[in-house]
Motif scaffolding. Structure first.
Motif: not given
Length: 191
Positions: A147-161
């Protein structure tokens, strides 16, 4: 061997957050391709508000068709429901023995990974790239070797929203790809 990242999800609907994460994983985590694996029914989710699988795969196709390194993958539509990741991995590995598959997963999923069917087999045989999710903090030192923790950007969009906003009559043209937005409008989805 070509390295393929498998991005599992309901994609109900696919949105710019999914695509931004896929882009990051392709460009920064060494994956040759990203396959969006559309799940007919996740064992941990309810079927409420879940569009027909064919409509969701079509939206993923529309969102990814211009990007050569992205692919809409519908293999789970031919497998028994509910969809178990190990069954999908086995089917894909059998069908594409020349590919090396990695799983792209949110931090919220790795926390409950031990509840997945055949979790030990998955973690022993596949790399897992973990992207951040709001409200979930992980210590990379405590993760299993694959397992590798990626430094990908935090995305705060949800399909449910997005579904809720459409139901409320709000317009969401910048949250989903343009062709997906048009498809949702044309088929009067989520209203």
């Amino acid at each position: 061997m070509q390295s393929v990242g498998l991005f599992f999800g309901s994609f109900n609907p696919i949105h710019i957050g999914h695509l931004a994460l896929a882009n990051y994983m392709h460009e920064f985590e060494g994956l040759s391709e990203i396959w969006f694996v559309v799940s007919p029914l996740n064992p941990f989710k309810k079927a409420d508000d879940l569009l027909d699988s064919e409509q969701r795969i079509e939206m993923v196709r529309l969102a990814t068709e211009e990007q050569k390194t992205y692919r809409a993958e519908d293999i789970e539509l031919s497998l028994p429901i509910p969809s178990y990741t190990i069954d999908t991995l086995n089917a894909l590995t059998k069908r594409y023995p020349e590919k090396k598959f990695s799983i792209i997963m949110g931090a919220d999923n790795i926390i409950r990974f031990n509840k997945w069917k055949s979790a030990e087999e998955i973690i022993s045989n596949y790399n897992i790239l973990i992207y951040p999710r709001p409200g979930y903090h992980l210590d990379a030192k405590q993760l299993p070797n694959n397992c590798k923790l990626s430094n990908a950007p935090l995305v705060e969009i949800a399909s449910s929203d997005i579904r809720q906003w459409i139901k409320e009559g709000k317009s969401t043209p910048y949250l989903v790809p343009e062709r997906v937005f048009e498809y949702i409008k044309e088929h009067k989805l989520y209203i």
